[in-house]
Design a protein around this motif. Sequence first.
Motif, short mmCIF file in Angstrom:
data_model
loop_
_atom_site.label_atom_id
_atom_site.label_comp_id
_atom_site.label_asym_id
_atom_site.label_seq_id
_atom_site.Cartn_x
_atom_site.Cartn_y
_atom_site.Cartn_z
N CYS A 1 45.39 22.09 30.22
CA CYS A 1 44.97 21.26 31.18
C CYS A 1 45.71 19.55 30.16
N LEU A 2 46.02 20.14 28.94
CA LEU A 2 46.85 19.82 28.23
C LEU A 2 45.37 18.34 27.15
N GLY A 3 44.09 19.51 27.13
CA GLY A 3 43.65 18.69 26.29
C GLY A 3 42.83 18.07 26.28
N GLN A 4 43.13 17.10 28.28
CA GLN A 4 41.97 16.10 28.52
C GLN A 4 40.53 15.98 28.45
N ASN A 5 40.20 14.49 27.83
CA ASN A 5 38.51 14.56 27.79
C ASN A 5 38.03 15.28 29.39
N ALA A 6 38.27 14.64 30.40
CA ALA A 6 38.41 15.10 31.61
C ALA A 6 38.22 17.05 31.76
N ALA A 7 38.78 17.50 31.86
CA ALA A 7 39.03 18.83 31.34
C ALA A 7 38.00 19.22 30.33
N LYS A 8 37.84 18.99 29.36
CA LYS A 8 36.91 19.54 28.04
C LYS A 8 35.56 19.19 28.29
#
Length: 244
Positions: free
Chosen positions: A76-83
């Motif tokens: 997910c391209l390292g998005q904060n929401a995903a991390k």
Amino acid sequence: MNAKSGIAPNLTLDEFRKVVCSRRSVRRFTEEPVPDHVLDDCLELAMLAPNSSNLQPWEFYVVRTPDLKAKLAEACLGQNAAKTAPVLIAVVARTDTWRKHSRMALEQWPEEKLPGIVEKYYSKIVPIHYNQGPFGLFGAAKKAAGLFVGLTRPVPRGPYSPNEMKIWATKSTALAAENLMLALRAHGYDSCPMEGFDECRVRRLLKLLKKGQVTMILAAGKRSEKGVYNRQYRFDKDDLVHYL
């Protein structure tokens, strides 16, 4: 609610308004997990979403295993929401389950008697309407017939191709995703629907079949104090809503 009569219960508009207005795309979450019973209830509510011919062309992949979740967050391209989310849910649209689900619609009909029109629809009309045939040839033939017949009367316009089947499945699946997000908010949790991801990597991680289209990855959890980046705004309603 009386399912037999279709009588709707009295609802509280203010509570619904609070759910809708407090739903935000949260970019940072706390470490607090989402309880199993909350996830299960939210997914059940998601599956009550309206959908085309009740063929329910969706699947949900709930990812909580730390290692897999970390790899999915990277996809997910390292998005904060995903991390930062304690759970990631891949919302997948399926273009290849309509045959199986049309049989299930007949087998699991909830009333004692199956109406003839329902049996005809799922056993005869659905196999024609959604079948595209080898290399999409049947779909092309249906499109030509539709163009001809449509000169004199209204006719269904598609889906006429594998790509149009993707659109068909995604529309219903997106409705289920919205139900899921609102259900999470009603339970006191938040979400962030993400379109920014490497679909090839997501497919490999989740072992998805070729005809499963990843509509979005949904991050879910408790919002942190800095989870919402800015105030919400929308464009002028008069530019987007047209009364005819």
